[in-house]
Write a protein that holds these residues in place. Structure first.
Motif, mmCIF file in Angstrom:
data_model
loop_
_atom_site.group_PDB
_atom_site.id
_atom_site.type_symbol
_atom_site.label_atom_id
_atom_site.label_comp_id
_atom_site.label_asym_id
_atom_site.label_seq_id
_atom_site.Cartn_x
_atom_site.Cartn_y
_atom_site.Cartn_z
ATOM 1 N N ALA A 150 0.826 -1.213 0.000
ATOM 2 C CA ALA A 150 0.000 0.000 0.000
ATOM 3 C C ALA A 150 0.856 1.257 0.000
ATOM 4 N N SER B 47 -6.955 -1.760 -0.637
ATOM 5 C CA SER B 47 -6.964 -1.231 0.728
ATOM 6 C C SER B 47 -8.281 -1.539 1.427
ATOM 7 N N ALA C 297 -7.228 3.283 4.308
ATOM 8 C CA ALA C 297 -8.228 2.829 3.341
ATOM 9 C C ALA C 297 -9.213 3.944 3.027
#
Length: 367
Positions: free
Chosen positions: A208, A292, A302
């Motif tokens: 991420a 996410s 997220a």
């Protein structure tokens, strides 16, 4: 012993509180800097779209802050403009009043550029002399001040490219000028975010943080491609979507020789790769958001990925509308504002994965 420990704890809490106040003050200052930079880039975009950037033909960093104050001074400024190719080939016969319109755009752009120097330098000096700046910030902030000064030179270097043989500035220099402005904006946003409280949530996935960095980098690169499009006036042609010249991949993208020069000097190629960059950025933001949300939908990371995807989507819609309308000034400026908004949020999102700067004590700052 207990008394000494309590005194030490009180001292530590006082230091933490002082550092927090200092950071809030510096964040407030950087917020003003970011707003001014945002306005500067937008006025610069409007200056480009109204073809006003060559209306002031001399570089006067100090004296140039004062506009013409009499009819004689306006006539003199207008005579200087009449010497350059843009007037002879595009605006011959323009009146003084018409000249004033393009002059004020460029003057406002230069005034904002001068103002940002004072807005950045004077508070920096105050915070430095009063010991409010943490050691890790000193070199980056001084570097930004130097880069801002260099940007002033780059601005004149860009303008000078359109004063002798061309009727507009070089797309190469325009792109350089805009990218440096965006780098300064991004660096200020990075520091601003690093001094802000963080949630402490773990990254939703192992990739991420890397994906956030890629999206931030792609946002900046897309702005560079957009600057080439602006410099080539490529947005004024092929005003259809999703097809371009009747095809998804139009012909003639590499008609010029050597082939690589089409990337920088062929309007069709410039617009096509700007479109491709937009599609790629959209896909990256979409994949980042989905991964996410699947992994950890409750985290702030997220939720930020959703906001980032929304910003990219809105910016894509603005870009398509701007193209279909053949780049009216208002939509063109809005598109540039959206690009800067995406870049700023992407930088803040990326920085959010790293965490807040560790807090220094007064002793560490003195060292």
């Amino acid at each position: 012993m207990a008394h000494a420990d309590a005194a030490t704890e009180r001292t530590l809490l006082t230091e933490i509180d002082r550092t927090g106040r200092n950071r809030r003050q510096i964040r407030g200052w950087l917020a003003v800097v970011l707003f001014t930079l945002f306005a500067l880039v937008l006025v610069g975009g409007a200056t480009r779209l109204t073809e006003s950037g060559l209306s002031i033909t001399e570089w006067k960093p100090i004296h140039g802050a004062i506009p013409p104050l009499s009819a004689e001074e306006w006539e003199e400024e207008f005579r200087l403009y009449q010497r350059i190719p843009q007037y002879e080939q595009l605006n011959k016969g323009m009146s003084v009043d018409e000249f004033k319109t393009i002059f004020w755009w460029e003057w406002a752009h230069r005034l904002l550029a001068r103002s940002i120097g004072a807005i950045f330098a004077l508070p920096l000096l105050f915070f430095w002399l009063t010991g409010r700046i943490e050691r890790r910030l000193k070199l980056p902030l001084v570097g930004l001040l130097a880069l801002g000064g260099f940007q002033g030179f780059i601005g004149w270097w860009m303008v000078s490219s359109g004063l002798v043989e061309r009727t507009e500035v070089s797309q190469y220099r325009l792109a350089t000028h805009l990218v440096i402005a965006c780098l300064i904006f991004a660096a200020c946003m990075w520091i601003f975010r690093a001094l802000s409280p963080h949630s402490g949530d773990a990254a939703p996935t192992k990739k991420a943080r890397t994906m956030a960095a890629v999206i931030a980098g792609m946002s900046l690169f897309q702005i560079y491609l957009g600057a080439l499009v602006a410099g080539l006036d490529a947005g004024l042609t092929y005003n259809t979507w999703p097809l371009m010249d009747g095809a998804i991949v139009p012909g003639g993208l590499f008609a010029q020789d050597p082939a690589w020069i089409n990337l920088f000097e062929n309007p069709k190629t410039g617009q096509f790769f700007h479109r491709v960059g937009a599609y790629l950025l959209f896909v990256l933001a979409l994949v980042h958001m989905i991964s996410s949300l699947r992994a950890a939908p409750e985290t702030t990371h997220a939720r930020r990925s959703v906001v980032l995807f929304a910003l990219v989507t809105v910016q894509a819609a603005i870009g398509i509308t701007t193209l279909l309308l053949q780049v009216p000034v208002g939509w063109g400026v809005l598109h540039q504002a959206g690009a800067l908004g995406v870049l700023g949020f992407a930088i803040a999102h990326w920085r959010g994965f790293i965490g807040e700067y560790p807090r220094e004590t007064a002793i560490e700052r003195r060292d």
